[in-house]
Design an enzyme around this catalytic site. Structure first.
Site, PDB file in Angstrom:
ATOM      1  N   SER A  12       0.820  -1.202   0.000  1.00  8.76           N
ATOM      2  CA  SER A  12       0.000   0.000   0.000  1.00  8.76           C
ATOM      3  C   SER A  12       0.859   1.260   0.000  1.00  8.76           C
ATOM      4  CB  SER A  12      -0.930  -0.009   1.218  1.00  8.76           C
ATOM      5  OG  SER A  12      -1.872   1.040   1.131  1.00  8.76           O
ATOM      6  N   GLY A  16       6.665   1.969   2.510  1.00 10.06           N
ATOM      7  CA  GLY A  16       8.123   2.024   2.554  1.00 10.06           C
ATOM      8  C   GLY A  16       8.840   1.228   1.498  1.00 10.06           C
ATOM      9  N   ASP A  89      10.334  -1.379  -8.577  1.00 10.55           N
ATOM     10  CA  ASP A  89       9.655  -0.744  -7.450  1.00 10.55           C
ATOM     11  C   ASP A  89       8.322  -0.220  -7.968  1.00 10.55           C
ATOM     12  OD1 ASP A  89       9.219   0.384  -4.923  1.00 10.55           O
ATOM     13  OD2 ASP A  89      10.015   2.316  -5.590  1.00 10.55           O
ATOM     14  N   GLY A 450     -35.453  11.403 -35.370  1.00 13.81           N
ATOM     15  CA  GLY A 450     -36.059  11.109 -36.667  1.00 13.81           C
ATOM     16  C   GLY A 450     -35.483   9.872 -37.336  1.00 13.81           C
ATOM     17  N   SER A 519     -28.236   3.197 -30.261  1.00 13.57           N
ATOM     18  CA  SER A 519     -26.851   2.690 -30.188  1.00 13.57           C
ATOM     19  C   SER A 519     -25.899   3.786 -29.702  1.00 13.57           C
ATOM     20  CB  SER A 519     -26.400   2.123 -31.533  1.00 13.57           C
ATOM     21  OG  SER A 519     -26.681   2.962 -32.618  1.00 13.57           O
TER      22      SER A 519
END
Length: 608
Positions: A12, A16, A89, A450, A519
């Site tokens: 997380s 570190g 890293d 239309g 669409s």
């Protein structure tokens, strides 16, 4: 010296990771003098009050230094007396999970860091599952910031137990849990006096000695073809990297998917002639006879590699746009890229428990198992057998961004049991019989623009000219074929997919097919174009929203504005304007006859 070790650091935010690797390089004297001096100078204006900030060795981007987080993947190469290393890293922030997955795809081992004050959290679990998905079989859990909990052994054991329970059933070969302090250097390169209760190796010595050799290396030769080399009329070689086994001059190989056989006439490893090519080497293979091979095909000696157009895969969804069934992507496996459709989402995988969770759509950073259908046969293997032929990525066809990465689990049995039946009466014969070129005229636009009125008028005009037509209207189709579909995004996607397949069949019958559907999504219209092929002609009825609301023949806009209709295109659901339609018409600027004249005149170019 032991072989090269490729590993990543993950975990997380602010656990570190960069500091750990930076401190390792610093303590092990693996920095040049100018790097060390620059680190010491940069640290004077850093965030540690003048003390050395080891993360600066890896956080090279200005944004990373300013925020104190890793954003991109930072690769470092270093060598000790015992081993050579490549470390990636990777970022810990959830927003950059795709970057972490990229790093994991190359590694043999992962160092997952946890903050000793927080323990195993959701991002720890997510990264561990991604590592397992990417084929990493060796994990190191570095319990960092032990100095902040006074090197409490009981807390360390609690975190270790939680992690072991979470990774149970991950198909791992080794897990090592090490208490460390990245800032103070405890158990990084040498054993710490603060953790006398820890009896195993510190981190760097462990990395120098861990055995990551894969026991199940395939004996059979496998090489996805990257390029066909033909420098002159007398030489035709197939180039690629050997992904499994070995190949020698004189070996008989199978070409997939054509399933032809030929013998190896000559071999080049790099630019040097050789009698043998081994796993990991770039080779050029010349065969003793002409065979049907191009980029994306596979040369192999195995009889057990799959060739199919449907399979089940487990993927990490990395796109900001959610995944819904029916969406079309480019699917890349090995060196082959084909259009493919996510037919169904079988289930999501809960990050915390690993349990299967029912799902209709998938959001960024979620793991999901799904069924994928391809436009044609592709060569693949299970990921556990061959990573090169078992890993895949999905590419957005509009933005060309990578939307997902993952692994192939198995083929779908119906892909081998259901065969396309060739008929004697072909599309060409039916077209000649009707005296016309089949087309699909795809009318798209907002409700009230239309579309249906114009499509109906265009069909009448074409019939009066002697053409054979069929009009598929959005509302009419939902009374039968698509009666079971609602108006959620995944239903809309499936609605368009089914209509595209029907339009293609009607083109096969030699008919000019007119479709009138909102669409709203560009990706779905691109999918329709892919399914239907060169017969697809997109007609964008670009009547402005304000005019469509004024017309509001069905009273739908009024209800949508009042919140009575959810997911209404143009109000609570987006309409993505066509990028490059073949024909565009704003019906608010013309009478019906004028609009019909214009569209029919434009259509004639495609009927010639």
């Amino acid at each position: 010296m032991k072989g090269l070790l490729k590993f990543i650091t993950c975990g997380s935010v602010d656990d570190g990771k960069s500091t750990l690797i930076g401190h390792m390089l610093y303590d092990a004297k693996l920095l040049f003098a100018d790097q060390e001096k620059a680190l010491e100078l940069d640290s004077k204006v850093g965030s540690r009050g003048g003390e050395i900030d080891y993360s600066l060795l890896l956080d090279g981007l200005m944004a990373e230094r300013e925020q104190g987080i890793t954003i991109d993947v930072a690769y470092r190469y270093f060598t000790t007396d015992n081993r050579s290393f490549i470390v990636a890293d990777t970022p810990g922030h959830e927003e950059y999970t795709r970057n972490m997955a990229v790093g994991a795809s190359f590694a043999d081992l992962a160092i997952i860091l946890v903050d000793a004050t927080k323990g195993v959290i959701t991002q720890t679990k997510r990264h561990a599952r991604i590592c397992s998905l990417m084929g990493i079989r060796h994990l190191v859990l570095a319990v960092n910031k032990m100095d902040l909990i006074d090197f409490d052994q009981n807390r360390f054991e609690e975190i270790k137990k939680d992690f072991m329970q979470m990774t149970h059933g991950f198909n791992l070969e080794s897990i090592q849990v090490i208490p460390v302090s990245a800032t103070e250097g405890d158990n990084i390169t040498k054993k710490s006096e603060n953790t006398l209760w820890y009896k195993d190796l510190p981190l760097l010595p462990y990395l120098e000695n861990v055995d990551v050799t894969k026991e199940n290396e395939q004996d059979h030769f496998v090489m996805p073809v990257q390029r066909v080399s033909r420098p002159n009329h007398s030489f035709r070689g197939f180039q690629g990297q050997v992904e499994a086994g070995t190949v020698s001059v004189g070996d008989e190989v199978i070409t997939l998917p054509s399933n032809e056989r030929a013998k190896v006439k000559s071999l080049l490893v790099g630019d040097q002639e050789s009698d043998k090519g081994v796993n990991g080497q770039p080779v050029t293979v010349q065969l003793d006879r002409e065979v049907d091979v191009s980029r994306g095909n596979v040369l192999t000696t195995s009889e057990n590699i799959n060739v199919t157009d449907m399979f089940t895969a487990t993927i990490l969804w990395m796109d900001d746009t959610k995944l819904v069934p029916g969406r079309n992507y480019l699917v890349k496996v090995g060196t082959k890229v084909l259009p493919g459709t996510v037919m169904s989402i079988k289930h999501k995988i809960d990050i915390n428990t690993g349990k299967q969770v029912p799902a209709e759509q998938v959001y960024k950073n979620e793991l999901v198992e799904c069924d994928i259908s391809l436009s044609e046969n592709m060569v693949f293997d299970k990921f556990e057998n061959n990573e090169a032929l078992g890993g895949l990525i999905l590419i957005d066809r509009v933005t060309n961004m990578t939307s997902a990465c993952g692994v192939i689990e198995h083929d779908l049995r119906r892909s081998t049991n259901v065969k396309w039946q060739e008929t004697d009466i072909t599309r060409e014969i039916r077209s000649q019989q009707k005296g016309q070129k089949p087309l699909t005229l795809w009318f798209t636009g907002l409700s009230g623009s239309g579309k249906s009125t114009l499509a109906n008028a265009v069909e009448k005009r074409l019939v009066s000219m002697g053409h054979h037509t069929m009009l598929l209207d959005g509302d009419n189709v939902r009374h039968g074929l698509n009666k079971n579909l609602g108006f959620k995004e995944n239903d809309r996607v499936e609605n368009i997919r089914r209509i595209s397949e029907v339009a293609k069949l009607m083109n096969d019958a030699g008919l000019i097919t007119l479709t009138s559907f909102i669409s709203p999504y560009e990706s779905d219209r691109q999918n329709a174009r892919e399914i239907i092929g060169e017969e697809y002609v997109e007609i964008y009825v670009s009547t402005p929203l304000e005019e469509c609301e004024k017309r509001d023949v069905k009273g739908l806009y009024k209800k949508a504005r009042a919140g009575e209709i959810p997911n209404f295109t143009g109000i609570s659901s987006p309409y993505e304007t066509p990028v490059d339609p073949e024909i565009e018409i704003d019906t608010s600027r013309y009478s019906l006859d004028e609009a019909t004249d214009y569209v029919v005149d434009q259509i004639m170019k495609y009927l010639d």
